[in-house]
Design a protein around this motif. Structure first.
Motif, PDB file in Angstrom:
ATOM      1  N   UNK A 407       0.826  -1.212   0.000  1.00 37.41           N
ATOM      2  CA  UNK A 407       0.000   0.000   0.000  1.00 37.41           C
ATOM      3  C   UNK A 407       0.858   1.260   0.000  1.00 37.41           C
ATOM      4  N   UNK A 408       2.040   1.192   0.626  1.00 37.33           N
ATOM      5  CA  UNK A 408       2.944   2.339   0.585  1.00 37.33           C
ATOM      6  C   UNK A 408       3.374   2.647  -0.838  1.00 37.33           C
ATOM      7  N   UNK A 409       3.710   1.601  -1.606  1.00 34.89           N
ATOM      8  CA  UNK A 409       4.107   1.796  -3.003  1.00 34.89           C
ATOM      9  C   UNK A 409       2.908   2.228  -3.851  1.00 34.89           C
ATOM     10  N   UNK A 410       1.728   1.669  -3.572  1.00 36.07           N
ATOM     11  CA  UNK A 410       0.526   2.051  -4.308  1.00 36.07           C
ATOM     12  C   UNK A 410       0.198   3.521  -4.069  1.00 36.07           C
ATOM     13  N   UNK A 411       0.358   3.960  -2.844  1.00 31.33           N
ATOM     14  CA  UNK A 411       0.103   5.369  -2.514  1.00 31.33           C
ATOM     15  C   UNK A 411       0.977   6.296  -3.363  1.00 31.33           C
ATOM     16  N   UNK A 412       2.263   5.942  -3.499  1.00 33.00           N
ATOM     17  CA  UNK A 412       3.184   6.763  -4.292  1.00 33.00           C
ATOM     18  C   UNK A 412       2.803   6.718  -5.766  1.00 33.00           C
ATOM     19  N   UNK A 413       2.432   5.532  -6.258  1.00 35.56           N
ATOM     20  CA  UNK A 413       2.067   5.400  -7.675  1.00 35.56           C
ATOM     21  C   UNK A 413       0.790   6.175  -7.988  1.00 35.56           C
ATOM     22  N   UNK A 414      -0.176   6.113  -7.085  1.00 36.01           N
ATOM     23  CA  UNK A 414      -1.409   6.876  -7.291  1.00 36.01           C
ATOM     24  C   UNK A 414      -1.116   8.375  -7.304  1.00 36.01           C
ATOM     25  N   UNK A 415      -0.237   8.796  -6.413  1.00 36.33           N
ATOM     26  CA  UNK A 415       0.125  10.209  -6.390  1.00 36.33           C
ATOM     27  C   UNK A 415       0.711  10.663  -7.702  1.00 36.33           C
ATOM     28  N   UNK A 416       1.555   9.805  -8.299  1.00 38.47           N
ATOM     29  CA  UNK A 416       2.180  10.141  -9.576  1.00 38.47           C
ATOM     30  C   UNK A 416       1.177  10.046 -10.720  1.00 38.47           C
ATOM     31  N   UNK A 417       0.413   8.944 -10.771  1.00 38.49           N
ATOM     32  CA  UNK A 417      -0.532   8.731 -11.872  1.00 38.49           C
ATOM     33  C   UNK A 417      -1.626   9.790 -11.908  1.00 38.49           C
ATOM     34  N   UNK A 418      -2.115  10.174 -10.729  1.00 40.17           N
ATOM     35  CA  UNK A 418      -3.249  11.110 -10.655  1.00 40.17           C
ATOM     36  C   UNK A 418      -2.800  12.549 -10.374  1.00 40.17           C
ATOM     37  N   UNK A 419      -1.475  12.759 -10.329  1.00 38.12           N
ATOM     38  CA  UNK A 419      -0.910  14.094 -10.073  1.00 38.12           C
ATOM     39  C   UNK A 419      -1.540  14.721  -8.827  1.00 38.12           C
ATOM     40  N   UNK A 420      -1.396  14.030  -7.705  1.00 38.32           N
ATOM     41  CA  UNK A 420      -2.009  14.461  -6.457  1.00 38.32           C
ATOM     42  C   UNK A 420      -1.096  15.355  -5.614  1.00 38.32           C
ATOM     43  N   UNK A 421       0.058  15.738  -6.157  1.00 38.56           N
ATOM     44  CA  UNK A 421       1.027  16.503  -5.362  1.00 38.56           C
ATOM     45  C   UNK A 421       0.457  17.854  -4.952  1.00 38.56           C
ATOM     46  N   UNK A 422       0.609  18.155  -3.676  1.00 35.72           N
ATOM     47  CA  UNK A 422       0.056  19.405  -3.140  1.00 35.72           C
ATOM     48  C   UNK A 422       1.103  20.518  -3.038  1.00 35.72           C
ATOM     49  N   UNK A 423       2.383  20.186  -3.196  1.00 37.63           N
ATOM     50  CA  UNK A 423       3.459  21.180  -3.080  1.00 37.63           C
ATOM     51  C   UNK A 423       4.702  20.635  -3.756  1.00 37.63           C
ATOM     52  N   UNK A 424       5.632  21.499  -4.130  1.00 34.70           N
ATOM     53  CA  UNK A 424       6.816  21.031  -4.869  1.00 34.70           C
ATOM     54  C   UNK A 424       7.841  20.319  -4.001  1.00 34.70           C
ATOM     55  N   UNK A 425       7.969  20.719  -2.722  1.00 38.83           N
ATOM     56  CA  UNK A 425       8.990  20.134  -1.859  1.00 38.83           C
ATOM     57  C   UNK A 425       8.387  19.804  -0.502  1.00 38.83           C
ATOM     58  N   UNK A 426       8.703  18.613  -0.002  1.00 36.84           N
ATOM     59  CA  UNK A 426       8.161  18.196   1.294  1.00 36.84           C
ATOM     60  C   UNK A 426       9.238  17.450   2.079  1.00 36.84           C
ATOM     61  N   UNK A 427      10.053  18.185   2.858  1.00 40.88           N
ATOM     62  CA  UNK A 427      11.086  17.539   3.664  1.00 40.88           C
ATOM     63  C   UNK A 427      10.544  17.107   5.024  1.00 40.88           C
ATOM     64  N   UNK A 428      11.218  16.176   5.665  1.00 40.52           N
ATOM     65  CA  UNK A 428      10.908  15.815   7.048  1.00 40.52           C
ATOM     66  C   UNK A 428      12.041  15.007   7.648  1.00 40.52           C
ATOM     67  N   UNK A 429      12.026  14.909   8.963  1.00 41.73           N
ATOM     68  CA  UNK A 429      12.920  14.021   9.699  1.00 41.73           C
ATOM     69  C   UNK A 429      12.112  12.824  10.175  1.00 41.73           C
ATOM     70  N   UNK A 430      12.622  11.635   9.965  1.00 41.82           N
ATOM     71  CA  UNK A 430      12.041  10.431  10.553  1.00 41.82           C
ATOM     72  C   UNK A 430      12.965  10.015  11.690  1.00 41.82           C
ATOM     73  N   UNK A 431      12.375   9.845  12.890  1.00 37.20           N
ATOM     74  CA  UNK A 431      13.172   9.570  14.093  1.00 37.20           C
ATOM     75  C   UNK A 431      12.608   8.355  14.827  1.00 37.20           C
ATOM     76  N   UNK A 432      13.264   7.998  15.911  1.00 38.64           N
ATOM     77  CA  UNK A 432      12.814   6.892  16.778  1.00 38.64           C
ATOM     78  C   UNK A 432      12.662   5.584  16.018  1.00 38.64           C
ATOM     79  N   UNK A 433      13.693   5.222  15.279  1.00 36.91           N
ATOM     80  CA  UNK A 433      13.696   3.950  14.571  1.00 36.91           C
ATOM     81  C   UNK A 433      13.851   2.800  15.567  1.00 36.91           C
TER      82      UNK A 433
END
Length: 592
Positions: A407-433
């Motif tokens: 589903x994580x990969x499907x989410x990315x593919x849907x975003x690309x196929x349907x052009x669902x991007x809401x902004x050009x750049x979206x950075x973040x930190x992922x912590x507590x691995x």
């Protein structure tokens, strides 16, 4: 040999005499006047060769595509109606007085402005031709600017550029090593470094409390668009720091880099725990430009009369999650079938779905082969995912790892196929691995590397290794991991505890990491760092889809170089010097 680059010419230089060196990009003969588009790394300039200059005209007349020329002439404005304001040098031209052929050229394997019509293999085979394209020149120029900016920023922060060895010894860091046989130590091998990890920690022990290096790294692993067998890393390490110190200085570096190089002001870098990223996005490097999120529905599915859902919902390692796509009910069955095949790549056995046509009609307003099994929970389900008329809801039900990846990969593919991007750049930190991850047999391995510090004591780590968190952090941008790092283990007791949990005995630990364990006895300071993938960073900033486009001489997907035909065979003499006998060859000679 030149006074200017072609791309430097402009209207302020009218009536100046210039000398240019470069390649013939295009040649045109218009009514007895020859036009040459001269190209170098800075751009293209139009050169006019008039029959009045007989010798220059005769030389230009025999010039062909990719000939190397040196021309001298006077800069003048182009005649009215022939100017090209879209081109940096489009307002002027050079009236040639002298034309010299520095070298001829065979017909190139492809025209530079028609590269899209040839396959990547042809371009990689003749990479030196491909690199002449203005687009490729700009990408490598961008790479140079990024490297320069990184060096200047880190030097300004007091970091020292220190090189570490390329010929070292094999250490487990998550991928296969590239091995180099030693002639002087028969039967022994060097390994090319997967990263400078151990050496930068030793530099911290040595007292060089701020280190950086733009380092070559080598990993023998399966390749993809953002992986190469040899890659470049911006490696950073510092002593007497906490996580916030490393994250603060590297975030400032990336912010300044984007501002100065791309004139882009990156938004705030939010922090998200690894657990939240996996739960909401199915990925530890989520693309936050895409507004779709996974929603847990395990509790609703435990009692449904549908084993495909109830089985994973009741399993300790199972998960049932939903992914709502606004407006997706218009998808055809073929499109849904294509998405079903797509998630199959990630181990999913299928892709259940519900189309919400008219929610007010209850079950009658829904379209799906699974609705009949879920009548008692359907309203609560639709409420939880926020489904409205016109939406489609996809479901994943399996082991949590499979559901997250699919589903994580499907989410990315849907975003690309349907052009669902809401902004050009979206950075973040992922912590507590998590500190460790378990394989199917329950064996633990480090999620990052065995030198990452846990966020608990050795005693707590021993008591519950599977539940321990690490002091690791990843910087993510647009769904790509730009860099990852951690606070390191600086205490010998903690390092030994981690090795023990990983099943690395004292003898093996001494054999593989003795030099590090010894160093930890001699006053190792608290330290940590982060390593950026330079190739990935340039790829994102250049808007490329693969890192091969931003590396001068990349390898193919099969880890080969088409241009040099590497890897290649070596002579028998070389093998004998290294005390190596190839098994296939020995077998053919009856010596196996």
């Amino acid at each position: 040999m030149r006074s200017h680059y072609c791309g430097q010419l402009n209207e302020t230089m009218v009536d100046q005499t210039v000398t240019l060196c470069g390649w013939v990009h295009r040649r045109r003969d218009h009514g007895g006047v020859i036009f040459l588009d001269m190209r170098d790394r800075d751009g293209i300039a139009q050169v006019v060769v008039d029959p009045d200059t007989a010798e220059a005209f005769a030389t230009a007349d025999r010039a062909r595509s990719e000939y190397v020329l040196r021309i001298s002439g006077r800069v003048r404005l182009r005649p009215e109606g022939t100017q090209n304001p879209k081109m940096p040098t489009g307002m002027i031209e050079v009236l040639a007085k002298e034309v010299e052929v520095l070298n001829t050229a065979a017909t190139p394997p492809f025209q530079l402005d028609e590269h899209g019509k040839v396959g990547e293999e042809v371009r990689l085979k003749h990479r030196y031709i491909d690199l002449r394209r203005p687009e490729m020149i700009e990408k490598l120029r961008l790479r140079s600017r990024i490297s320069h900016h990184v060096r200047a920023f880190l030097e300004g922060q007091g970091f020292l550029d220190i090189e570490t060895p390329i010929l070292t010894r094999a250490t487990p860091e998550g991928a296969r090593d590239y091995l180099v046989p030693s002639r002087t130590h028969p039967g022994s091998f060097f390994a090319l470094p997967q990263s400078p990890q151990l050496f930068k920690q030793l530099l911290m022990v040595a007292g060089f409390d701020r280190y950086y290096q733009i380092a070559k790294c080598f990993r023998d692993e399966d390749l993809r668009a953002d992986r190469q067998p040899e890659f470049t890393q911006i490696d950073i390490e510092a002593s007497f720091v906490e996580e916030s110190d490393i994250m603060g200085v590297t975030e400032a570096m990336i912010r300044e880099l984007f501002q100065d190089v791309l004139d882009v002001e990156l938004p705030e870098f939010p922090r998200m725990s690894w657990a939240e990223a996996m739960d909401r996005y199915g990925s530890d490097k989520p693309d936050l430009r895409i507004p779709l999120m996974l929603v847990d529905v395990d509790d609703l599915m435990k009692q449904v009369d549908f084993q495909v859902f109830s089985g994973p919902a009741n399993a300790a390692d199972g998960r049932v999650a939903a992914l709502k796509v606004p407006g997706g009910a218009s998808m055809s069955r073929k499109v849904i079938d294509d998405y079903t095949k797509f998630v199959g790549i990630y181990g999913a056995k299928g892709l259940a779905w519900i189309k919400v046509n008219e929610r007010a009609k209850g079950i009658e307003g829904l379209q799906s082969p699974i609705v009949k099994f879920m009548e008692n929970v359907i309203e609560e389900l639709l409420d939880r995912v926020g489904a409205a008329d016109g939406d489609i809801v996809f479901f994943g039900a399996d082991k949590a790892k499979v559901v997250n990846e699919a589903l994580g990969a499907l989410r990315v593919k849907l975003g690309e196929d349907l052009n669902l991007y809401t902004r050009p750049w979206a950075p973040l930190w992922v912590v507590d691995f998590p500190m460790f991850e378990a394989d199917d047999a329950g064996r633990l391995s480090p999620l990052h590397h065995p030198f990452t510090s846990p966020s608990c004591s050795p005693e707590e780590l021993k008591a519950n290794p599977a539940g321990a968190l690490s002091r690791a952090y990843d910087m993510v941008l647009n769904g790509t991991e730009l860099g990852g790092g951690s606070i390191r283990i600086h205490d010998q007791q903690m390092q030994s505890t981690v090795f023990e949990i990983l099943g690395i005995g004292e003898e093996e630990a001494r054999e593989k990491f003795g030099f590090l364990l010894d160093a930890l006895h001699y006053g190792a300071p608290p330290h940590g760092g982060l390593a950026f993938g330079l190739d990935r960073l340039v790829m994102l900033m250049a808007g490329s889809r693969t890192i091969r486009e931003v590396i001068a001489f990349p390898k193919t997907q099969s880890a080969g170089c088409l241009m040099t035909d590497a890897p290649g065979e070596v002579s028998g003499d070389q093998l004998r010097e290294l005390n190596i006998r190839l098994r296939q060859k020995a077998k053919a000679e009856g010596q196996e």
